[in-house]
Design an enzyme around this catalytic site. Structure first.
Site, mmCIF file in Angstrom:
data_model
loop_
_atom_site.group_PDB
_atom_site.id
_atom_site.type_symbol
_atom_site.label_atom_id
_atom_site.label_comp_id
_atom_site.label_asym_id
_atom_site.label_seq_id
_atom_site.Cartn_x
_atom_site.Cartn_y
_atom_site.Cartn_z
ATOM 1 N N ARG A 6 0.318 14.887 12.790
ATOM 2 C CA ARG A 6 0.906 14.653 11.469
ATOM 3 C C ARG A 6 0.826 15.855 10.519
ATOM 4 O O ARG A 6 0.140 15.827 9.500
ATOM 5 C CB ARG A 6 0.253 13.418 10.821
ATOM 6 C CG ARG A 6 0.502 12.160 11.609
ATOM 7 C CD ARG A 6 -0.210 10.976 11.035
ATOM 8 N NE ARG A 6 0.559 10.272 10.036
ATOM 9 C CZ ARG A 6 0.146 9.150 9.447
ATOM 10 N NH1 ARG A 6 -1.018 8.640 9.753
ATOM 11 N NH2 ARG A 6 0.884 8.545 8.550
ATOM 12 N N ILE A 38 8.079 7.498 16.556
ATOM 13 C CA ILE A 38 7.678 8.159 15.300
ATOM 14 C C ILE A 38 6.379 8.961 15.465
ATOM 15 O O ILE A 38 6.271 10.100 15.024
ATOM 16 C CB ILE A 38 7.497 7.133 14.152
ATOM 17 C CG1 ILE A 38 8.745 6.244 14.004
ATOM 18 C CG2 ILE A 38 7.163 7.832 12.829
ATOM 19 C CD1 ILE A 38 9.985 6.902 13.474
ATOM 20 N N ASP A 60 4.977 0.806 11.792
ATOM 21 C CA ASP A 60 3.796 0.106 11.270
ATOM 22 C C ASP A 60 3.728 -1.359 11.714
ATOM 23 O O ASP A 60 2.746 -2.037 11.424
ATOM 24 C CB ASP A 60 3.757 0.189 9.730
ATOM 25 C CG ASP A 60 3.314 1.568 9.264
ATOM 26 O OD1 ASP A 60 2.918 2.389 10.105
ATOM 27 O OD2 ASP A 60 3.373 1.828 8.045
ATOM 28 N N CYS A 96 -4.918 12.945 12.325
ATOM 29 C CA CYS A 96 -5.507 11.621 12.201
ATOM 30 C C CYS A 96 -5.385 10.962 13.563
ATOM 31 O O CYS A 96 -4.766 11.511 14.464
ATOM 32 C CB CYS A 96 -4.809 10.804 11.125
ATOM 33 S SG CYS A 96 -3.206 10.262 11.627
ATOM 34 N N ARG A 142 -8.543 -0.526 4.634
ATOM 35 C CA ARG A 142 -7.717 0.504 3.993
ATOM 36 C C ARG A 142 -6.363 -0.068 3.571
ATOM 37 O O ARG A 142 -5.741 0.454 2.651
ATOM 38 C CB ARG A 142 -7.465 1.668 4.960
ATOM 39 C CG ARG A 142 -8.681 2.516 5.237
ATOM 40 C CD ARG A 142 -8.289 3.721 6.074
ATOM 41 N NE ARG A 142 -7.046 4.282 5.565
ATOM 42 C CZ ARG A 142 -6.154 4.934 6.293
ATOM 43 N NH1 ARG A 142 -6.361 5.125 7.561
ATOM 44 N NH2 ARG A 142 -5.047 5.407 5.740
ATOM 45 N N ASP A 149 4.261 20.431 7.282
ATOM 46 C CA ASP A 149 5.159 21.579 7.180
ATOM 47 C C ASP A 149 6.442 21.259 6.403
ATOM 48 O O ASP A 149 6.938 22.090 5.634
ATOM 49 C CB ASP A 149 5.511 22.109 8.587
ATOM 50 C CG ASP A 149 6.131 21.020 9.461
ATOM 51 O OD1 ASP A 149 5.513 19.951 9.591
ATOM 52 O OD2 ASP A 149 7.239 21.226 9.992
ATOM 53 N N LYS A 151 0.836 -1.209 0.000
ATOM 54 C CA LYS A 151 0.000 0.000 0.000
ATOM 55 C C LYS A 151 0.867 1.254 0.000
ATOM 56 O O LYS A 151 0.648 2.176 -0.781
ATOM 57 C CB LYS A 151 -0.907 0.014 1.236
ATOM 58 C CG LYS A 151 -1.612 1.341 1.450
ATOM 59 C CD LYS A 151 -2.445 1.375 2.716
ATOM 60 C CE LYS A 151 -1.692 1.806 3.947
ATOM 61 N NZ LYS A 151 -1.466 3.244 4.106
ATOM 62 N N ASN A 152 1.867 1.272 0.875
ATOM 63 C CA ASN A 152 2.652 2.492 1.037
ATOM 64 C C ASN A 152 3.588 2.766 -0.134
ATOM 65 O O ASN A 152 4.177 3.839 -0.214
ATOM 66 C CB ASN A 152 3.456 2.448 2.349
ATOM 67 C CG ASN A 152 2.553 2.678 3.551
ATOM 68 O OD1 ASN A 152 1.366 2.927 3.404
ATOM 69 N ND2 ASN A 152 3.129 2.578 4.741
ATOM 70 N N ARG A 199 -4.603 10.720 4.261
ATOM 71 C CA ARG A 199 -3.543 11.700 4.356
ATOM 72 C C ARG A 199 -2.576 11.658 3.170
ATOM 73 O O ARG A 199 -2.069 12.693 2.728
ATOM 74 C CB ARG A 199 -2.804 11.405 5.655
ATOM 75 C CG ARG A 199 -1.755 12.325 6.008
ATOM 76 C CD ARG A 199 -1.043 11.836 7.249
ATOM 77 N NE ARG A 199 0.330 12.278 7.190
ATOM 78 C CZ ARG A 199 0.711 13.512 7.426
ATOM 79 N NH1 ARG A 199 -0.161 14.418 7.811
ATOM 80 N NH2 ARG A 199 1.965 13.854 7.311
HETATM 81 C C1 UD1 Z 1 4.269 7.021 6.131
HETATM 82 C C2 UD1 Z 1 3.445 5.766 6.000
HETATM 83 C C3 UD1 Z 1 2.961 5.294 7.363
HETATM 84 C C4 UD1 Z 1 4.141 5.133 8.321
HETATM 85 C C5 UD1 Z 1 4.986 6.416 8.338
HETATM 86 C C6 UD1 Z 1 6.261 6.265 9.157
HETATM 87 C C7 UD1 Z 1 2.450 5.980 3.810
HETATM 88 C C8 UD1 Z 1 1.233 6.189 2.995
HETATM 89 N N1 UD1 Z 1 2.313 6.037 5.128
HETATM 90 O O1 UD1 Z 1 3.415 8.037 6.648
HETATM 91 O O2 UD1 Z 1 2.295 4.044 7.200
HETATM 92 O O3 UD1 Z 1 3.666 4.874 9.619
HETATM 93 O O4 UD1 Z 1 5.368 6.778 7.009
HETATM 94 O O5 UD1 Z 1 7.019 5.208 8.684
HETATM 95 O O6 UD1 Z 1 3.518 5.714 3.283
HETATM 96 N N2 UD1 Z 1 6.027 15.020 10.247
HETATM 97 C C9 UD1 Z 1 6.026 16.376 10.515
HETATM 98 N N3 UD1 Z 1 5.946 17.246 9.453
HETATM 99 C C10 UD1 Z 1 5.857 16.831 8.171
HETATM 100 C C11 UD1 Z 1 5.854 15.442 7.905
HETATM 101 C C12 UD1 Z 1 5.939 14.556 8.963
HETATM 102 O O7 UD1 Z 1 6.103 16.797 11.669
HETATM 103 O O8 UD1 Z 1 5.777 17.660 7.257
HETATM 104 C C13 UD1 Z 1 6.118 14.044 11.366
HETATM 105 C C14 UD1 Z 1 4.844 13.214 11.505
HETATM 106 O O9 UD1 Z 1 3.869 13.876 12.284
HETATM 107 C C15 UD1 Z 1 5.389 11.957 12.175
HETATM 108 C C16 UD1 Z 1 6.803 11.828 11.580
HETATM 109 O O10 UD1 Z 1 7.128 13.111 11.082
HETATM 110 O O11 UD1 Z 1 5.473 12.148 13.558
HETATM 111 C C17 UD1 Z 1 6.929 10.806 10.472
HETATM 112 O O12 UD1 Z 1 5.926 11.043 9.493
HETATM 113 P P1 UD1 Z 1 6.087 10.607 7.976
HETATM 114 O O13 UD1 Z 1 7.309 9.782 7.819
HETATM 115 O O14 UD1 Z 1 5.935 11.807 7.119
HETATM 116 O O15 UD1 Z 1 4.820 9.664 7.792
HETATM 117 P P2 UD1 Z 1 3.839 9.567 6.560
HETATM 118 O O16 UD1 Z 1 4.586 9.794 5.291
HETATM 119 O O17 UD1 Z 1 2.625 10.362 6.819
#
Ligand code: UD1
Length: 418
Positions: free
Chosen positions: A121, A328, A306, A116, A398, A124, A22-23, A92
């Site tokens: 999440r 995380i 995950d 979420c 999902r 920025d 999925k990811n 998201r």
């Molecule tokens: C992706 C995965 C999710 C997995 C996560 C971490 C997909 C669709 N989803 O989510 O299953 O759990 O990686 O391996 O691939 N953050 C910020 N600002 C930002 C972006 C992220 O503060 O702009 C923080 C988030 O709140 C979180 C951390 O960084 O605490 C990691 O998030 P991120 O790696 O971006 O996760 P996703 O890409 O949303």
């Protein structure tokens, strides 16, 4: 709302075919927006999140065909750059269309995804990185409005934290930028590698793949191609966890042991016999009670967040006690009260949980709270005495393809009730 009725006690044995990830499928679908000629993805899993993104991309006017496990896109019919709140709020990862739209068309209006269940999440880092490539970004009435005059300009992007989605968004923008972009502190998840490999097949010039520094030499256009989505390492680990918690033996096929060494090592520490093949992994728990194992979630190649809930579920019935640190996400222990309803002994303090293994769990009504948490409740129910009803299983739909059919084929007593 659908629920699962699970009667626990069966030992799970057999072989299960792992689906495309999925990811990986989600960013790969977003990358289709970049192709000037028709593009085809295979091994696409049938999941609610995949359908949502296909609907969102079709809403841009792109012609999308989804047959079997194959998705084909023709971008020549694209007629707008708008990703509405109604679709983005349900997933998201919809924010991933921002980078490709901006890079190819110089304009995008994408709803902010909002928070979420597993944390606030923010996005920025995505926005800051796109600004570093020359995008003008405003956030207005819940929407990100992004524009650039002409092409994006290659630049230096340094992420403040490791972000999977942020790395994917900027990678999809940088491939069409003028000049070279360096992405530092990039995520190294296998799904990023899959995206970079697809983009290179489309004609992009990305190097440093699998490291935390990606170097992208921008090109003027990208072409279509055919590409197969990488295997789902989280689905693989989830089925292996089902074998571990029930004392069974499961072989996962169409997968890749190289994507998940940190998880496989934890299964071995539990006392399971793990055999790695070229494209398969077998876990044999030999009817034993697993030893509880401690771990800390961290970016790849360390232990993935995950898999936290599923391994916690196995620990619940483990020998001894274990500590689990979630680094995380700030709110990813929502499965804990549900597991405790079934008789688990878990103490949570901030982002740390201590699990003391119990000898048995009892079936109870429980509620799925997020995608991976749902699977942890399902496997706990499979190992519990009596009946469990898991409510709100739309979360599991999902991200797990054909979940009840796959579990039934391994001997689980699980039924979907409406
Ligand atoms: C992706 C995965 C999710 C997995 C996560 C971490 C997909 C669709 N989803 O989510 O299953 O759990 O990686 O391996 O691939 N953050 C910020 N600002 C930002 C972006 C992220 O503060 O702009 C923080 C988030 O709140 C979180 C951390 O960084 O605490 C990691 O998030 P991120 O790696 O971006 O996760 P996703 O890409 O949303």
């Amino acid at each position: 709302m659908d629920k699962f009725l699970i009667r626990g006690g069966n030992v799970l044995n057999g072989t299960v075919k792992i689906s495309g990830a999925k990811n990986a499928a989600l960013p790969l679908l977003a990358a289709m927006i970049l192709a000037e000629t028709p593009i085809t993805l295979t091994n696409v899993p049938h999941l609610k999140d995949v359908n949502t993104l296909i609907k969102l991309i079709a809403g841009l006017g792109i012609t999308m065909k989804y047959e079997g496990d194959t998705v084909t896109a023709d971008t020549s019919t694209l007629d707008n750059y708008f990703a509405p709140y109604e679709l983005v709020k349900t997933m998201r990862a919809s924010i991933l269309v921002l980078g490709p739209l901006l890079a190819r068309y110089g304009e995008a209006k994408v709803s902010l995804p909002g928070g979420c269940a597993i944390g606030s999440r923010p996005v920025d880092q995505h926005l800051k990185a796109l600004e570093a490539l020359g995008a003008e970004i405003e956030v207005e009435a819940g929407y990100v409005l992004a524009k650039v005059d002409g092409r994006l300009k290659g630049g230096e992007v340094v992420f403040d934290m490791v972000t999977v989605g942020g790395t994917e968004n900027i990678l999809m923008a940088a491939v069409l930028a003028e000049g070279t972009t360096t992405i530092r502190n990039a995520a190294r998840e296998p799904e990023i590698t899959d995206l970079a490999n697809l983009l290179n097949k489309m004609g992009a010039k990305i190097s440093g793949i699998d490291t935390d520094t990606l170097i992208v030499e921008g090109v003027e256009s990208l072409r279509g191609c055919e590409y197969a989505v990488v295997a789902d390492r989280i689905e693989t680990g989830s089925y292996l966890a089902a074998a571990a918690i029930t004392g069974g033996k499961i072989k996962t096929t169409h997968t890749d042991p190289n994507l998940m060494e940190a998880v496989l090592e934890k299964f071995e520490e539990m006392g399971a016999e793990v055999t790695r093949g070229e494209d398969w992994i077998e876990l044999d728990m030999q009817g034993k009670r697993p030893k509880a194992v401690s771990f800390r979630t961290l970016p790849h190649p360390e232990f993935p967040t995950d898999m936290q809930a599923q391994i916690m579920a196995v620990n619940v019935l483990g020998r001894g006690f274990a500590t689990i640190s979630e680094t995380i996400f700030e709110n990813r222990f929502m499965h804990v009260p549900e597991l405790c309803r079934m008789g688990a002994n878990i103490q949570v303090e901030g982002n740390d949980a201590t699990v003391t293994g119990v000898e048995k769990l009892q079936g109870a009504p429980v509620m799925a709270t997020d995608l991976r948490a749902s699977f942890s409740l399902v496997i706990a129910a499979l190992a519990a005495e009596g009946e469990t009803v898991v409510d709100r299983i739309y979360h599991i739909d999902r991200g797990y393809e054909d979940v009840e059919a796959k579990l039934q084929s391994l001997g689980a007593d699980i039924q979907r009730i409406h």
